[in-house]
Design an enzyme around this catalytic site. Structure first.
Site, mmCIF file in Angstrom:
data_model
loop_
_atom_site.group_PDB
_atom_site.id
_atom_site.type_symbol
_atom_site.label_atom_id
_atom_site.label_comp_id
_atom_site.label_asym_id
_atom_site.label_seq_id
_atom_site.Cartn_x
_atom_site.Cartn_y
_atom_site.Cartn_z
ATOM 1 N N ASP A 241 -5.097 -3.195 13.631
ATOM 2 C CA ASP A 241 -3.643 -3.319 13.777
ATOM 3 C C ASP A 241 -3.294 -4.662 14.415
ATOM 4 O OD1 ASP A 241 -0.922 -3.017 14.464
ATOM 5 O OD2 ASP A 241 -1.157 -0.848 14.606
ATOM 6 N N ASP B 19 -12.501 8.104 20.213
ATOM 7 C CA ASP B 19 -12.136 6.760 20.659
ATOM 8 C C ASP B 19 -13.358 5.851 20.697
ATOM 9 O OD1 ASP B 19 -10.659 4.673 22.059
ATOM 10 O OD2 ASP B 19 -11.828 5.280 23.803
ATOM 11 N N GLU C 74 -13.600 6.763 13.611
ATOM 12 C CA GLU C 74 -12.208 6.866 13.173
ATOM 13 C C GLU C 74 -11.614 8.130 13.769
ATOM 14 O OE1 GLU C 74 -8.857 6.242 12.213
ATOM 15 O OE2 GLU C 74 -10.019 4.808 11.005
ATOM 16 N N LYS D 225 -8.002 -2.989 -2.594
ATOM 17 C CA LYS D 225 -6.802 -3.095 -3.452
ATOM 18 C C LYS D 225 -5.662 -3.755 -2.678
ATOM 19 C CE LYS D 225 -7.765 0.975 -6.257
ATOM 20 N NZ LYS D 225 -7.444 2.408 -6.415
ATOM 21 N N PHE D 226 -5.500 -3.328 -1.446
ATOM 22 C CA PHE D 226 -4.441 -3.877 -0.585
ATOM 23 C C PHE D 226 -4.638 -5.374 -0.385
ATOM 24 C CE2 PHE D 226 -3.246 -5.087 3.772
ATOM 25 C CZ PHE D 226 -1.889 -4.804 3.743
ATOM 26 N N GLU D 227 -5.900 -5.754 -0.136
ATOM 27 C CA GLU D 227 -6.231 -7.154 0.096
ATOM 28 C C GLU D 227 -6.000 -7.981 -1.175
ATOM 29 O OE1 GLU D 227 -10.234 -9.680 1.430
ATOM 30 O OE2 GLU D 227 -10.222 -7.495 1.543
ATOM 31 N N ASP E 266 -5.807 -10.012 7.913
ATOM 32 C CA ASP E 266 -4.920 -10.732 6.996
ATOM 33 C C ASP E 266 -3.705 -11.290 7.741
ATOM 34 O OD1 ASP E 266 -3.881 -8.242 7.486
ATOM 35 O OD2 ASP E 266 -3.383 -7.761 5.411
#
Length: 243
Positions: A151, A128, A101, A223-225, A187
């Site tokens: 992304d 990277d 990351e 949580k987002f999912e 998603d």
């Protein structure tokens, strides 16, 4: 996670040989984002960074020496704030995890979790992912690769920037042991379709399912999912093995 496939024609950094087919232009796996590091994250970086962050070096790392043991090894590309990574590492203490990351707040957040949970089977590379794969990971040495919610680059004209492209997948596969796996999740249905197409076209990979895979038990629902699923949004997992 926000990793993508970004060309940088001005860079002289390139793979060592033509076989990777990434040679003609340097390809970065990320787009730099600004982010504020919290005091807690900074403290974790200062105190735990020297032990758990592996400095980038343009040569193959001795990962058994880094972890202090011989164990199955999994690379995660773009771990975001590290919650999923920490949870998987806790569930699978017999495996070693290398998280890649570039964004400092995420690195600090994962280090904080490592400290709080005493996760000795996790190391971080703040660099990277393409260069890490090319230079620090030996061919046929990984037992698995995780890439979750990269992304999606929604606009059609930006799809070429997506991380999951044939050249990148070929590089990934070259670093997997026979029987090693690639686990992707997204998603965005359009990106899921592209992922399925690209992975299915790679001759060294075999789909473990007839199409998309059920979510493996080790991958937690974020949580987002969860919020997205409650709103009726889909999530697609793909699980392929190197033959």
């Amino acid at each position: 996670m926000n990793h993508d496939f970004q060309d940088d024609a001005t860079s002289s950094s390139a793979p060592a040989d033509e076989t990777s087919t990434l040679r003609h232009r340097r390809i970065r796996s990320f787009v730099t984002r600004a982010g504020r590091v919290s005091p807690g994250q900074q403290r974790a970086i200062d105190q735990l960074g020297p032990r758990y962050i592996v400095p980038y070096d343009a040569q193959v790392a001795d990962w058994s020496a880094v972890f202090g043991r011989e164990a199955p090894r999994v690379l995660e590309i773009g771990f975001g704030m590290g919650g999923t990574t920490a949870e998987i590492a806790a569930k699978r203490p017999g495996d070693d995890f290398i998280g890649v990351e570039v964004h400092e707040p995420g690195v600090g957040a994962l280090l904080k979790l490592i400290g709080e949970q005493g996760l000795g089977n996790l190391r971080i590379l703040q660099h990277d992912a393409v260069e890490v794969l090319e230079h620090m990971i030996a061919p046929a040495s990984l037992d698995g690769v995780h890439i979750y919610f990269p992304d999606p680059w929604h606009k059609a004209r930006h799809h070429k920037r997506r991380l999951i492209q044939p050249k990148f997948v070929a590089l990934l596969v070259s670093r997997l042991k026979p029987g090693g796996y690639v686990h992707l999740a997204t998603d965005w249905q359009n990106y899921a379709e592209q992922m399925l197409e690209v992975l299915s076209a790679e001759p060294a990979l075999q789909n473990t399912s007839d199409g998309y895979a059920p979510r493996p038990d080790y991958r937690p629902v974020t949580k987002f999912e969860k919020r997205g699923l409650n709103l009726g949004h889909g999530v697609w997992d793909l699980l392929f093995r190197r033959v």
